[in-house]
Enzyme design. Structure first.
Site, PDB file in Angstrom:
ATOM      1  N   VAL A  43     -15.345  11.618   3.546  1.00 54.17           N
ATOM      2  CA  VAL A  43     -15.979  11.472   2.256  1.00 54.17           C
ATOM      3  C   VAL A  43     -17.186  12.484   2.608  1.00 54.17           C
ATOM      4  CG1 VAL A  43     -17.189  11.104   4.928  1.00 54.17           C
ATOM      5  CG2 VAL A  43     -17.952  10.066   2.268  1.00 54.17           C
ATOM      6  N   LYS A  44     -17.025  13.323   3.725  1.00 57.13           N
ATOM      7  CA  LYS A  44     -17.610  14.675   3.281  1.00 57.13           C
ATOM      8  C   LYS A  44     -17.779  16.040   3.008  1.00 57.13           C
ATOM      9  CE  LYS A  44     -20.382  14.909   6.792  1.00 57.13           C
ATOM     10  NZ  LYS A  44     -22.267  13.683   6.404  1.00 57.13           N
ATOM     11  N   ASP A  45     -16.518  15.648   1.559  1.00 60.82           N
ATOM     12  CA  ASP A  45     -16.770  16.748   1.017  1.00 60.82           C
ATOM     13  C   ASP A  45     -17.164  16.529  -0.541  1.00 60.82           C
ATOM     14  OD1 ASP A  45     -14.149  17.737   1.729  1.00 60.82           O
ATOM     15  OD2 ASP A  45     -12.820  17.147   0.217  1.00 60.82           O
ATOM     16  N   THR A  75     -17.026  17.787   8.341  1.00 59.50           N
ATOM     17  CA  THR A  75     -18.345  18.521   7.237  1.00 59.50           C
ATOM     18  C   THR A  75     -17.994  20.013   7.285  1.00 59.50           C
ATOM     19  OG1 THR A  75     -20.034  17.175   7.831  1.00 59.50           O
ATOM     20  CG2 THR A  75     -20.730  18.764   6.199  1.00 59.50           C
TER      21      THR A  75
END
Ligand code: PMP
Length: 325
Positions: A43-45, A75
């Site tokens: 999800v951090k992309d 991240t």
């Protein structure tokens, strides 16, 4: 031809997946946004891409520059991928209580990794604060500052939120996810709450975090821990989280989370990490509370590969008193 434009063009537009066993059991549609399918694996992309782009737009990040971040994992991974594709160097500060897999993967990707002593946020030697100071001290350096940089929330306001709304045709009754920086819940909740008939927004929290108490009592006081989850839970209200539109919170214990990730593996064929386990447990609790016929959306944050030495290591689980069924 249907193609995507390089790494940046491959971030987002992830599928929304029905979790069959949980949906059938509860009579609700339990849907997971497949963020583990982003090109850097989490999800951090999205936050990483938006943060780098914002520094480019403002002119602070120039050709040959260096992006510095304090991160426990995802991240940093997203930032290194994005920076490699755009020609920037990366320096990652990590606390020394993180798994070796994460240090190894960041180094393999090409980051300079500085493992520093794990100390509380209030301490000047905290990994995030060291990252900020180092970025300011070098020529061409910028600090990603994922916790308090609102480009993080913006990434989910502009991409994840609208994608979820479109993929459900606006028919969802609740959205739930756990919080690390708060970017995911803040951006998605802000977007969904501007729509007609918005869903209920529920923060999912592991034990050993202050966010459940913050939502339910207004005071960010810690609940007893610890938790083996990584990347989620927090002791402070970040600037990203402060902008979230949250209705309620649920707490999920590690015993339930571990059973959930192994159930996903054995019954549904999915290999998820611990924060996804927390999110799915929260979705089931909400489904049971709302009753059959509702649609609940959550986030499938990352896959299980990075947790081989912890969540998927039988002797680690035994030492923590956790059982897989
Ligand atoms: N799950 C995982 C695996 C993460 O790495 C993170 C980010 N630390 C989160 C969930 C939480 O996302 P956010 O930072 O947007 O709150």
């Amino acid at each position: 031809m249907q193609t995507k434009a390089g790494f940046a063009g491959s971030v987002g537009n992830t599928p929304l997946i029905r979790i069959d066993s949980l949906s059938d059991e509860t009579g609700c549609e339990i849907l997971g946004k497949a963020e583990f399918m982003n090109p850097g694996g989490s999800v951090k992309d999205r936050a990483a891409l938006w943060i780098v782009r914002e520094h480019e737009k403002s002119g602070s990040l120039k050709s040959g520059g260096t992006v510095v971040e304090g991160t426990a994992g995802n991240t940093g991974i997203g930032i290194v991928h994005v920076c490699n594709a755009r020609g920037y160097k990366t320096v990652i500060y990590m606390p020394d209580n993180q798994s070796k897999e994460k240090v190894d993967i960041l180094r393999t990707l090409g980051a300079e990794v500085r493992v520093v002593k794990a100390v509380p946020y209030a301490d000047d030697m905290n990994y995030q604060k060291q990252a900020g100071r180092y970025a300011a001290s070098i020529e061409g350096g910028v600090w990603a500052n994922q916790f308090d940089n609102l480009a993080n929330t913006q990434s989910h306001f502009e991409s994840t939120g609208p994608e979820i709304w479109a993929q459900t045709d606006g028919k969802l009754d609740a959205f739930t996810c756990a919080v690390g920086t708060g970017g995911t819940i803040s951006g998605i909740s802000q977007y969904l709450k501007t729509q007609k008939n918005p869903p209920k927004i529920v923060l999912a929290d592991p034990y050993g975090s202050a966010l459940f108490n913050w939502v339910t009592t207004g005071e960010a006081s810690m609940t007893p821990g610890p938790s083996i989850t990584e990347g989620i839970g927090n002791s402070r209200i970040t600037q990203n989280l402060a902008t979230a539109k949250i209705d309620s919170a649920v707490q999920v214990h590690d015993t339930e989370m571990v059973k959930m990730v192994y159930r996903m593996l054995r019954e549904d064929g999915w290999f998820f990490g611990s924060s996804t386990g927390i999110n799915l447990c929260a979705a089931v609790k909400i489904a049971k509370e709302m009753g059959p016929g509702h649609t609940i959306v959550t986030i499938l944050c990352d896959a299980g590969h990075k947790y081989q030495s912890t969540l998927f290591n039988p002797s680690f689980l035994v030492a923590k008193g956790l059982s897989t069924n």
